[in-house]
Design a protein around this motif. Structure first.
Motif, PDB file in Angstrom:
ATOM      1  N   ARG A 111      10.583  24.262 -15.613  1.00  0.00           N
ATOM      2  CA  ARG A 111      10.960  25.617 -16.026  1.00  0.00           C
ATOM      3  C   ARG A 111       9.761  26.376 -16.612  1.00  0.00           C
ATOM      4  O   ARG A 111       9.505  27.521 -16.274  1.00  0.00           O
ATOM      5  CB  ARG A 111      12.082  25.536 -17.067  1.00  0.00           C
ATOM      6  CG  ARG A 111      12.542  26.883 -17.505  1.00  0.00           C
ATOM      7  CD  ARG A 111      13.538  26.904 -18.633  1.00  0.00           C
ATOM      8  NE  ARG A 111      13.645  28.269 -19.072  1.00  0.00           N
ATOM      9  CZ  ARG A 111      14.366  29.186 -18.454  1.00  0.00           C
ATOM     10  NH1 ARG A 111      15.093  28.850 -17.421  1.00  0.00           N
ATOM     11  NH2 ARG A 111      14.364  30.424 -18.859  1.00  0.00           N
ATOM     12  N   TYR A 112       9.014  25.673 -17.499  1.00  0.00           N
ATOM     13  CA  TYR A 112       7.861  26.323 -18.132  1.00  0.00           C
ATOM     14  C   TYR A 112       6.781  26.629 -17.096  1.00  0.00           C
ATOM     15  O   TYR A 112       6.077  27.632 -17.192  1.00  0.00           O
ATOM     16  CB  TYR A 112       7.294  25.439 -19.248  1.00  0.00           C
ATOM     17  CG  TYR A 112       8.248  25.233 -20.421  1.00  0.00           C
ATOM     18  CD1 TYR A 112       9.333  26.091 -20.616  1.00  0.00           C
ATOM     19  CD2 TYR A 112       8.059  24.194 -21.322  1.00  0.00           C
ATOM     20  CE1 TYR A 112      10.204  25.899 -21.681  1.00  0.00           C
ATOM     21  CE2 TYR A 112       8.921  24.005 -22.392  1.00  0.00           C
ATOM     22  CZ  TYR A 112       9.994  24.854 -22.560  1.00  0.00           C
ATOM     23  OH  TYR A 112      10.849  24.669 -23.614  1.00  0.00           O
ATOM     24  N   ASP A 145      20.345  14.122 -17.895  1.00  0.00           N
ATOM     25  CA  ASP A 145      20.695  14.652 -16.578  1.00  0.00           C
ATOM     26  C   ASP A 145      20.589  13.547 -15.520  1.00  0.00           C
ATOM     27  O   ASP A 145      19.740  12.665 -15.616  1.00  0.00           O
ATOM     28  CB  ASP A 145      19.734  15.785 -16.173  1.00  0.00           C
ATOM     29  CG  ASP A 145      19.805  16.978 -17.112  1.00  0.00           C
ATOM     30  OD1 ASP A 145      20.632  16.950 -18.033  1.00  0.00           O
ATOM     31  OD2 ASP A 145      19.026  17.929 -16.916  1.00  0.00           O
ATOM     32  N   GLU A 176      21.092  16.070 -10.207  1.00  0.00           N
ATOM     33  CA  GLU A 176      21.315  17.289 -10.987  1.00  0.00           C
ATOM     34  C   GLU A 176      19.978  17.986 -11.252  1.00  0.00           C
ATOM     35  O   GLU A 176      19.887  19.218 -11.193  1.00  0.00           O
ATOM     36  CB  GLU A 176      21.994  16.899 -12.301  1.00  0.00           C
ATOM     37  CG  GLU A 176      22.230  18.044 -13.253  1.00  0.00           C
ATOM     38  CD  GLU A 176      22.869  17.568 -14.556  1.00  0.00           C
ATOM     39  OE1 GLU A 176      23.251  16.394 -14.650  1.00  0.00           O
ATOM     40  OE2 GLU A 176      22.974  18.389 -15.478  1.00  0.00           O
ATOM     41  N   LYS A 191      18.982  21.804 -10.305  1.00  0.00           N
ATOM     42  CA  LYS A 191      18.575  22.786 -11.307  1.00  0.00           C
ATOM     43  C   LYS A 191      17.153  23.276 -11.053  1.00  0.00           C
ATOM     44  O   LYS A 191      16.854  24.450 -11.273  1.00  0.00           O
ATOM     45  CB  LYS A 191      18.763  22.207 -12.709  1.00  0.00           C
ATOM     46  CG  LYS A 191      20.268  22.094 -13.018  1.00  0.00           C
ATOM     47  CD  LYS A 191      20.623  21.642 -14.413  1.00  0.00           C
ATOM     48  CE  LYS A 191      22.126  21.850 -14.628  1.00  0.00           C
ATOM     49  NZ  LYS A 191      22.621  21.232 -15.870  1.00  0.00           N
ATOM     50  N   LYS A 250      12.970  18.611 -16.053  1.00  0.00           N
ATOM     51  CA  LYS A 250      13.572  19.903 -15.703  1.00  0.00           C
ATOM     52  C   LYS A 250      12.969  21.021 -16.553  1.00  0.00           C
ATOM     53  O   LYS A 250      12.600  22.085 -16.045  1.00  0.00           O
ATOM     54  CB  LYS A 250      15.082  19.799 -15.932  1.00  0.00           C
ATOM     55  CG  LYS A 250      15.840  21.109 -15.886  1.00  0.00           C
ATOM     56  CD  LYS A 250      17.286  20.904 -16.351  1.00  0.00           C
ATOM     57  CE  LYS A 250      17.366  20.714 -17.865  1.00  0.00           C
ATOM     58  NZ  LYS A 250      18.726  20.412 -18.336  1.00  0.00           N
ATOM     59  N   THR A 251      12.847  20.756 -17.854  1.00  0.00           N
ATOM     60  CA  THR A 251      12.319  21.771 -18.769  1.00  0.00           C
ATOM     61  C   THR A 251      10.840  22.051 -18.483  1.00  0.00           C
ATOM     62  O   THR A 251      10.398  23.200 -18.508  1.00  0.00           O
ATOM     63  CB  THR A 251      12.523  21.320 -20.225  1.00  0.00           C
ATOM     64  OG1 THR A 251      13.909  21.001 -20.392  1.00  0.00           O
ATOM     65  CG2 THR A 251      12.157  22.406 -21.203  1.00  0.00           C
TER      66      THR A 251
END
Lengths: 164, 343
Positions: B223-224, B164, B168, B172, B219-220
C-alpha cells in the motif's frame, strides 16, 4: 461512518502498543449486545485492533484473523465476540442474509470491519471507530457515538485514557 | 454390478454451489460449479453470491446437471457426501440438508467431508497413487494452513495465518493496483513483465522457527509503495505500467518465498519427504515454479491440478476413503462451521 448527531473523540496512537492500550480500554467496558463498527483503508489496523480487544479478554490474538473471506468469526471470550467483515459484500442485503440480525444486539459483542458499507442495517446506537494512517506506525482513531450506549462506551474509554 | 460404483458429492461451504459424481477409481464423471461460465445463462450471472439463499436457488439445477452429465440415476449411487466443515453455517446447511434428503430417499449411506481435507486430497487424485504421509498446505482466500497428513483421513493442523490469508492478500493488493477480482490471475498476468527484485517487501516470520504466517504487513507495505508513505509531503509515485508490474512481481515473490520456507520448515520438523499443495493460490505460476525447484531438491511435491484448486465438488473424491473405511455419518449429523474458536 457514524451519523452526524453523534459526538466524537479522537485519539492518536503513536505505535502498535498505544493502539493495543486503547483497544484494551474499550474491551473491558464491552457488554453483550454492543456493536462496534471499524472503518479505515487497507492496512489501517482494523483487524489488529480486534486482535487487541480479544487479547484483553484473555483470547489468543493469533487466533483472531481477518474475516474478509470467512465473513463471520466467533471467539469464545467473555462476553463472546463476533468478528464480522463487510469488505467483499455487495450491499446490506447480503449482510442481512448472513443471518447477522441474530448476532447484532444479541448475546455477543459485534465488531464489524468495513461497517460503513452496511451502516443502514446496523442497530442505531452503535459505536463507530474510524482509523486513519498518519505515518507507518501511527494512527488516529476517531470514536463516534450514535446514541446513549455508544456515548457511554466513548465516555468510559476517554475517561480511562485520560487517567493513563 | 459391472460398472464402477459412484458417489455424489455436494459442496456449498462458501461462495460456490457445486456437485460432482465420482467413481470408485476416483474418476470424475461430472463436476458442476454454479458460477462457471458454461452455466452462465442458466444461472443468470457469473458473480458468486455469498448468501445461503443463492445456494438454495442453485443447488437443484447443479445436482441434476451433475447427475445428467455423468448419466447417473439416483439408484446408481453407492453414497452421497456433503462438505460439512468449515464454512458459513447457513451455506453448509443447504448442501448437507440436500445430501441427507437424497441419502434417505435412495437409502444409501451419508458421508461428511471436510472441505480443507478435500483440497489436499485433490493432490492424491492427481497423483493416482497414495502420497501420504505428507505435509499439506492449503492456501486460498480464506485459509493458509499447514497440516501433517498422516494418512488420507488423518490430518493435524501445524500452523496457520495470524491475520490475512495469502489469497486475501492477493485480492487486496490487486485492489490497490486497480486490478480485477479475484486478484490472483490479474496479479499473475501483470507480474509477467515485472522485476520481482524491484521491491524488497517484508517476508514475515520467514526466518522464524514458528509454523505461522502473517500477510498483513506485506499488504500494508505494498500500500505504501503504491500510494506513497503516510505523512510524507512528497506526492505519491506515479504508477506507470512498469512500476505496477514490478510491484505485482515483487509481491508474488514475497508470498511465494514465505510459503516455500514454511513448507520446508514443516517438512524438516515433521521429518516428511512429501508435500501436497491445494487451494486457489496453488494456481499461481511463480509459486509453482518455486515448488518445481523444491521438487528438484528431492521433495516429493504434489500440486492440486488447476481445475481442482478453486472450490469445487470433485475434490470430494475423498469420500471414497470414508466409504472404504466405513466412516458414515448419521442422518442427524450437524455442520461444523469451525468459526467458533475456543480460548
Amino acid at each position: 461512518m457514524g451519523t452526524s448527531n453523534g459526538q466524537s473523540w479522537d485519539v492518536i496512537c503513536s505505535d502498535l502498543e498505544a493502539t493495543r492500550l486503547v483497544a484494551g480500554l474499550l474491551a473491558v467496558v464491552l457488554k453483550p449486545g454492543d456493536v462496534i463498527g471499524l472503518d479505515g483503508e487497507l492496512g489501517a489496523g482494523k483487524t489488529h485492533f480486534v486482535q487487541a480487544v480479544a487479547a484483553q479478554l484473555g483470547f489468543d490474538p493469533a487466533q483472531v484473523t481477518s474475516p474478509t473471506f470467512t465473513l463471520i468469526q466467533e471467539y469464545a471470550t467473555a462476553p463472546p465476540i463476533c468478528h464480522l467483515d463487510a469488505y467483499r459484500l455487495h450491499d446490506s442485503d447480503e449482510f442481512l442474509e448472513l443471518g447477522v440480525d441474530e448476532l447484532l444486539g444479541g448475546d455477543v459483542v459485534c465488531l464489524i470491519e468495513w461497517a460503513s458499507r452496511v451502516a443502514d442495517v446496523l442497530p442505531k446506537d452503535y459505536l463507530q471507530l474510524n482509523f486513519e494512517t498518519l505515518s507507518e506506525s501511527s494512527r488516529r482513531i476517531s470514536f463516534v457515538s450514535n446514541g446513549p450506549r455508544s456515548q457511554k462506551l466513548l465516555d468510559n474509554v476517554r475517561a480511562a485514557y485520560s487517567r493513563q | 454390478m459391472t460398472s464402477p460404483q459412484r458417489i455424489l458429492v455436494i459442496e456449498s461451504s462458501c461462495d460456490e454451489t457445486a456437485a460432482a459424481v465420482i467413481d470408485e477409481n476416483l474418476e470424475v464423471l461430472s463436476s458442476v460449479v454454479a458460477s462457471q461460465d458454461e452455466l452462465h445463462q442458466q444461472f443468470s450471472g457469473v458473480v458468486p453470491e455469498i448468501a445461503s439463499r443463492a445456494h438454495v436457488r442453485h443447488l437443484l439445477p447443479v445436482l441434476s446437471e451433475a447427475l445428467q452429465r455423468s448419466q447417473t440415476k439416483l439408484e446408481d449411487l453407492s453414497a452421497v457426501a456433503a462438505m460439512t466443515q468449515p464454512g458459513l453455517v447457513g451455506s453448509l446447511l443447504v448442501g448437507l440438508t440436500a445430501a441427507k434428503t437424497l441419502a434417505m430417499v435412495a437409502d444409501i449411506p451419508l458421508i461428511a467431508v471436510n472441505h480443507i481435507e478435500a483440497h489436499l486430497y485433490a493432490c492424491r487424485m492427481e497423483a493416482g497413487r497414495d502420497i501420504f504421509p505428507a505435509i499439506g498446505l492449503v492456501v486460498s482466500g480464506g485459509h493458509t494452513n499447514l497440516y501433517d497428513c498422516q494418512s488420507a483421513l488423518s490430518y493435524e493442523l501445524l500452523g496457520s495465518t495470524i491475520d490475512d490469508a495469502a489469497g486475501e492478500a492477493f485480492d487486496k493488493v490487486a485492489a490497490l493496483l486497480g486490478l480485477g477480482y479475484p486478484g490472483g490471475p490479474y496479479i499473475q498476468k501483470v507480474a509477467e513483465t515485472g522485476d520481482c527484485k524491484a521491491f524488497r517487501f517484508p517476508r514475515s516470520f520467514m526466518h522464524d522457527d514458528r509454523l505461522a504466517f502473517s500477510f498483513s504487513g506485506l499488504k500494508t507495505a505494498v500500500r505504501y509503495t503504491v500510494l506513497g508513505q503516510p505523512g510524507s509531503q512528497d506526492p505519491p509515485p506515479e504508477m506507470t505500467p512498469q512500476r505496477t508490474a514490478d510491484v505485482a512481481a515483487s509481491f508474488e515473490e514475497a508470498v511465494a518465498d514465505v510459503l516455500i520456507a514454511k513448507c520446508q520448515l514443516a517438512l524438516r520438523k515433521q521429518n516428511r519427504s512429501a508435500l501436497c499443495i491445494g487451494g486457489g493460490v496453488a494456481a499461481n505460476q511463480r509459486f509453482r515454479t518455486k515448488l518445481d525447484e523444491l521438487r528438484r531438491t528431492g521433495v516429493d511435491v504434489h500440486i492440486a491440478p488447476m481445475s481442482l484448486c478453486t472450490d469445487n465438488a470433485a475434490m470430494g473424491a475423498i469420500a471414497w476413503e470414508h466409504y472404504r473405511e466405513g466412516r458414515f455419518a448419521d442422518l442427524d449429523v450437524d455442520v461444523v462451521p469451525g468459526l467458533v474458536r475456543a480460548k
